[in-house]
Design a protein around this motif. Structure first.
Motif, PDB file in Angstrom:
ATOM      1  N   ALA A  27       0.837  -1.203   0.000  1.00 27.43           N
ATOM      2  CA  ALA A  27       0.000   0.000   0.000  1.00 27.43           C
ATOM      3  C   ALA A  27       0.869   1.249   0.000  1.00 27.43           C
ATOM      4  O   ALA A  27       0.540   2.244  -0.659  1.00 27.43           O
ATOM      5  N   GLY A  28       1.978   1.200   0.716  1.00 28.53           N
ATOM      6  CA  GLY A  28       2.887   2.338   0.752  1.00 28.53           C
ATOM      7  C   GLY A  28       3.533   2.602  -0.594  1.00 28.53           C
ATOM      8  O   GLY A  28       3.705   3.750  -0.996  1.00 28.53           O
ATOM      9  N   VAL A  29       3.907   1.544  -1.297  1.00 33.83           N
ATOM     10  CA  VAL A  29       4.476   1.697  -2.640  1.00 33.83           C
ATOM     11  C   VAL A  29       3.466   2.375  -3.558  1.00 33.83           C
ATOM     12  O   VAL A  29       3.798   3.314  -4.299  1.00 33.83           O
ATOM     13  N   PHE A  30       2.218   1.912  -3.498  1.00 37.70           N
ATOM     14  CA  PHE A  30       1.160   2.508  -4.337  1.00 37.70           C
ATOM     15  C   PHE A  30       0.953   3.980  -3.981  1.00 37.70           C
ATOM     16  O   PHE A  30       0.883   4.843  -4.868  1.00 37.70           O
ATOM     17  N   THR A  31       0.859   4.264  -2.676  1.00 35.64           N
ATOM     18  CA  THR A  31       0.630   5.642  -2.227  1.00 35.64           C
ATOM     19  C   THR A  31       1.772   6.559  -2.641  1.00 35.64           C
ATOM     20  O   THR A  31       1.549   7.666  -3.152  1.00 35.64           O
ATOM     21  N   ASN A  32       3.013   6.119  -2.418  1.00 39.66           N
ATOM     22  CA  ASN A  32       4.159   6.945  -2.787  1.00 39.66           C
ATOM     23  C   ASN A  32       4.196   7.209  -4.284  1.00 39.66           C
ATOM     24  O   ASN A  32       4.560   8.314  -4.725  1.00 39.66           O
ATOM     25  N   THR A  33       3.832   6.202  -5.068  1.00 43.62           N
ATOM     26  CA  THR A  33       3.847   6.374  -6.518  1.00 43.62           C
ATOM     27  C   THR A  33       2.779   7.358  -6.969  1.00 43.62           C
ATOM     28  O   THR A  33       3.042   8.243  -7.793  1.00 43.62           O
ATOM     29  N   VAL A  34       1.576   7.232  -6.415  1.00 43.01           N
ATOM     30  CA  VAL A  34       0.487   8.138  -6.791  1.00 43.01           C
ATOM     31  C   VAL A  34       0.828   9.574  -6.400  1.00 43.01           C
ATOM     32  O   VAL A  34       0.683  10.507  -7.207  1.00 43.01           O
ATOM     33  N   PHE A  35       1.295   9.769  -5.168  1.00 41.91           N
ATOM     34  CA  PHE A  35       1.656  11.118  -4.741  1.00 41.91           C
ATOM     35  C   PHE A  35       2.836  11.652  -5.547  1.00 41.91           C
ATOM     36  O   PHE A  35       2.924  12.858  -5.807  1.00 41.91           O
ATOM     37  N   VAL A  65      11.587  15.082  -6.996  1.00 38.50           N
ATOM     38  CA  VAL A  65      10.310  14.537  -6.520  1.00 38.50           C
ATOM     39  C   VAL A  65      10.437  13.060  -6.215  1.00 38.50           C
ATOM     40  O   VAL A  65      10.048  12.590  -5.136  1.00 38.50           O
ATOM     41  N   TRP A  66      10.997  12.306  -7.156  1.00 37.90           N
ATOM     42  CA  TRP A  66      11.022  10.852  -6.973  1.00 37.90           C
ATOM     43  C   TRP A  66      12.011  10.416  -5.912  1.00 37.90           C
ATOM     44  O   TRP A  66      11.791   9.424  -5.212  1.00 37.90           O
ATOM     45  N   LEU A  67      13.109  11.159  -5.752  1.00 37.65           N
ATOM     46  CA  LEU A  67      14.001  10.844  -4.640  1.00 37.65           C
ATOM     47  C   LEU A  67      13.311  11.143  -3.323  1.00 37.65           C
ATOM     48  O   LEU A  67      13.442  10.385  -2.352  1.00 37.65           O
ATOM     49  N   GLY A  68      12.537  12.231  -3.284  1.00 38.91           N
ATOM     50  CA  GLY A  68      11.779  12.540  -2.077  1.00 38.91           C
ATOM     51  C   GLY A  68      10.784  11.452  -1.726  1.00 38.91           C
ATOM     52  O   GLY A  68      10.631  11.091  -0.551  1.00 38.91           O
ATOM     53  N   GLN A  69      10.117  10.893  -2.731  1.00 38.50           N
ATOM     54  CA  GLN A  69       9.178   9.809  -2.470  1.00 38.50           C
ATOM     55  C   GLN A  69       9.898   8.556  -1.983  1.00 38.50           C
ATOM     56  O   GLN A  69       9.373   7.795  -1.173  1.00 38.50           O
ATOM     57  N   ALA A  70      11.113   8.343  -2.483  1.00 41.05           N
ATOM     58  CA  ALA A  70      11.890   7.183  -2.042  1.00 41.05           C
ATOM     59  C   ALA A  70      12.357   7.327  -0.599  1.00 41.05           C
ATOM     60  O   ALA A  70      12.507   6.336   0.124  1.00 41.05           O
ATOM     61  N   LEU A  71      12.583   8.583  -0.161  1.00 33.57           N
ATOM     62  CA  LEU A  71      13.151   8.811   1.162  1.00 33.57           C
ATOM     63  C   LEU A  71      12.133   9.243   2.203  1.00 33.57           C
ATOM     64  O   LEU A  71      12.469   9.338   3.383  1.00 33.57           O
ATOM     65  N   TYR A  72      10.908   9.486   1.789  1.00 30.89           N
ATOM     66  CA  TYR A  72       9.900  10.031   2.706  1.00 30.89           C
ATOM     67  C   TYR A  72       9.722   9.141   3.936  1.00 30.89           C
ATOM     68  O   TYR A  72       9.783   9.605   5.073  1.00 30.89           O
ATOM     69  N   VAL A  73       9.517   7.859   3.721  1.00 34.32           N
ATOM     70  CA  VAL A  73       9.353   6.931   4.840  1.00 34.32           C
ATOM     71  C   VAL A  73      10.706   6.385   5.285  1.00 34.32           C
ATOM     72  O   VAL A  73      10.914   6.103   6.467  1.00 34.32           O
ATOM     73  N   THR A  74      11.623   6.235   4.346  1.00 37.70           N
ATOM     74  CA  THR A  74      12.962   5.748   4.686  1.00 37.70           C
ATOM     75  C   THR A  74      13.571   6.571   5.813  1.00 37.70           C
ATOM     76  O   THR A  74      14.124   6.027   6.776  1.00 37.70           O
ATOM     77  N   LEU A  75      13.461   7.893   5.709  1.00 41.55           N
ATOM     78  CA  LEU A  75      14.031   8.790   6.712  1.00 41.55           C
ATOM     79  C   LEU A  75      13.010   9.252   7.737  1.00 41.55           C
ATOM     80  O   LEU A  75      13.333  10.081   8.593  1.00 41.55           O
ATOM     81  N   ALA A  76      11.779   8.720   7.647  1.00 46.10           N
ATOM     82  CA  ALA A  76      10.706   9.113   8.571  1.00 46.10           C
ATOM     83  C   ALA A  76      10.640  10.633   8.671  1.00 46.10           C
ATOM     84  O   ALA A  76      10.660  11.214   9.761  1.00 46.10           O
ATOM     85  N   LEU A  77      10.565  11.286   7.499  1.00 46.51           N
ATOM     86  CA  LEU A  77      10.590  12.746   7.467  1.00 46.51           C
ATOM     87  C   LEU A  77       9.416  13.358   8.221  1.00 46.51           C
ATOM     88  O   LEU A  77       9.495  14.485   8.701  1.00 46.51           O
ATOM     89  N   GLN A 120      12.649   0.074   4.525  1.00 49.70           N
ATOM     90  CA  GLN A 120      11.729   1.028   3.898  1.00 49.70           C
ATOM     91  C   GLN A 120      12.297   1.545   2.578  1.00 49.70           C
ATOM     92  O   GLN A 120      11.537   1.794   1.623  1.00 49.70           O
ATOM     93  N   PHE A 121      13.613   1.713   2.501  1.00 49.53           N
ATOM     94  CA  PHE A 121      14.213   2.156   1.249  1.00 49.53           C
ATOM     95  C   PHE A 121      14.061   1.093   0.165  1.00 49.53           C
ATOM     96  O   PHE A 121      13.659   1.401  -0.967  1.00 49.53           O
ATOM     97  N   LEU A 122      14.355  -0.150   0.522  1.00 49.44           N
ATOM     98  CA  LEU A 122      14.252  -1.231  -0.462  1.00 49.44           C
ATOM     99  C   LEU A 122      12.801  -1.596  -0.752  1.00 49.44           C
ATOM    100  O   LEU A 122      12.433  -1.878  -1.895  1.00 49.44           O
ATOM    101  N   GLY A 123      11.977  -1.588   0.305  1.00 50.90           N
ATOM    102  CA  GLY A 123      10.597  -2.038   0.147  1.00 50.90           C
ATOM    103  C   GLY A 123       9.654  -0.995  -0.398  1.00 50.90           C
ATOM    104  O   GLY A 123       8.751  -1.306  -1.190  1.00 50.90           O
ATOM    105  N   ARG A 124       9.859   0.285   0.007  1.00 53.62           N
ATOM    106  CA  ARG A 124       8.916   1.331  -0.393  1.00 53.62           C
ATOM    107  C   ARG A 124       9.545   2.436  -1.244  1.00 53.62           C
ATOM    108  O   ARG A 124       8.824   3.228  -1.849  1.00 53.62           O
ATOM    109  N   GLY A 125      10.873   2.483  -1.280  1.00 53.43           N
ATOM    110  CA  GLY A 125      11.522   3.585  -1.976  1.00 53.43           C
ATOM    111  C   GLY A 125      11.970   3.281  -3.394  1.00 53.43           C
ATOM    112  O   GLY A 125      11.809   4.098  -4.298  1.00 53.43           O
ATOM    113  N   VAL A 126      12.547   2.122  -3.585  1.00 58.32           N
ATOM    114  CA  VAL A 126      13.161   1.808  -4.873  1.00 58.32           C
ATOM    115  C   VAL A 126      12.129   1.716  -5.994  1.00 58.32           C
ATOM    116  O   VAL A 126      12.341   2.235  -7.094  1.00 58.32           O
ATOM    117  N   ILE A 127      10.991   1.070  -5.732  1.00 61.01           N
ATOM    118  CA  ILE A 127       9.998   0.870  -6.788  1.00 61.01           C
ATOM    119  C   ILE A 127       9.408   2.188  -7.290  1.00 61.01           C
ATOM    120  O   ILE A 127       9.359   2.422  -8.509  1.00 61.01           O
TER     121      ILE A 127
END
Length: 266
Positions: A27-35, A65-77, A120-127
């Motif tokens: 769900a996080g991958v989908f959300t990050n991609t849509v946003f 933008v896309w690096l931000g989406q990759a790091l948003y949860v990775t770094l718990a911004l 989080q980087f591998l699971g939610r950021g890379v895709i």
């Protein structure tokens, strides 16, 4: 078990813990991609009106933008990392168990958070990042050295992120509740990290100030390293400086807190 092996095992445990939440990860991958898509088109419209805003062209803005989406949860911004667990353990008094462990409290939680960040980087950021690279024109380097420099910048960004959130968590020793601190971390993280707009678009003295704060080490520095907008060594020095300052401050605050262990209930 040696200290290195101990903290490596703790980090691996943090990785495995978050890896169990497969539905949430999907769900996080989908959300990050849509946003990410929404932000990209917003940025493209903005850069149409203001070409080279902040010194970026459109491809660089899209990359940001896309690096931000990759790091948003990775770094718990916006918060939501291990500091939430630590706050609850302090509030409930379970922190006393942690203090009796034959391990350093700060290093234990740092290792746990690094394991979380890696997953989080591998699971939610890379895709989402790969999706952005396939669908939109991005300013990506072709050399291995630039990608290696990005990895170094990301590790330093993780240390800075943890340093900020660890200080926030330790405040619960005195406040006995982390709700207000969590809100403050969320607001500061969203605004000062540059997840909404790159920090280099902010004008004048205000822009200079926000680019000197530790949050700039989390997204702005890795983005500029990736796109060749800053000397990697200068970026590493800036990130390392803040990592040392924040972790040292955390060590001092931890020492003060554990001399006066005040937890809810006694």
């Amino acid at each position: 078990m040696g200290a290195g092996r101990l903290y490596a095992a703790v980090a691996a445990g943090g990785f495995r813990r978050y890896a169990t939440y497969r539905v949430a990860t999907a769900a996080g991958v989908f959300t990050n991609t849509v946003f990410g898509v929404i932000l990209v088109y917003t940025y493209l419209a903005l850069w149409d009106e203001r070409p080279h805003l902040g010194g970026y062209d459109q491809a660089q803005a899209v990359t940001y933008v896309w690096l931000g989406q990759a790091l948003y949860v990775t770094l718990a911004l916006q918060g939501g990392g291990v500091e939430q667990d630590l706050m609850e353990r302090i509030r409930s008094g379970e922190i006393a168990v942690d203090l009796y462990r034959p391990a350093d409290l700060q290093l234990w939680w740092l290792a746990t958070d690094l394991g979380r960040s890696l997953f989080q980087f591998l699971g939610r950021g890379v895709i989402p990042f790969a999706f952005g690279a396939l669908v939109f024109p991005m300013a990506l380097p072709s050399g291995v050295v630039s990608w290696a420099a990005l990895l170094v910048a990301l590790v330093l960004a993780m240390l800075v992120s943890f340093g900020i959130r660890y200080l926030a968590a330790l405040s619960v020793f005195w406040l006995l509740d982390g709700a207000g601190v969590s809100q403050a971390v969320m607001i500061a993280g969203v605004f000062f990290s540059g997840i909404v707009l790159p920090l280099n678009v902010f004008p004048g003295t205000f822009g200079e100030v926000v680019r000197m704060l530790p949050w700039a080490a989390q997204l702005q520095m890795p983005a500029d390293v990736l796109m060749g907008e800053v000397d990697p060594l200068e970026a590493f020095a800036f990130q390392a400086m803040w990592a040392v300052v924040l972790l040292a401050a955390g060590r001092l605050l931890q020492s003060a807190a554990t001399r006066r262990v005040v937890v809810q209930g006694g």
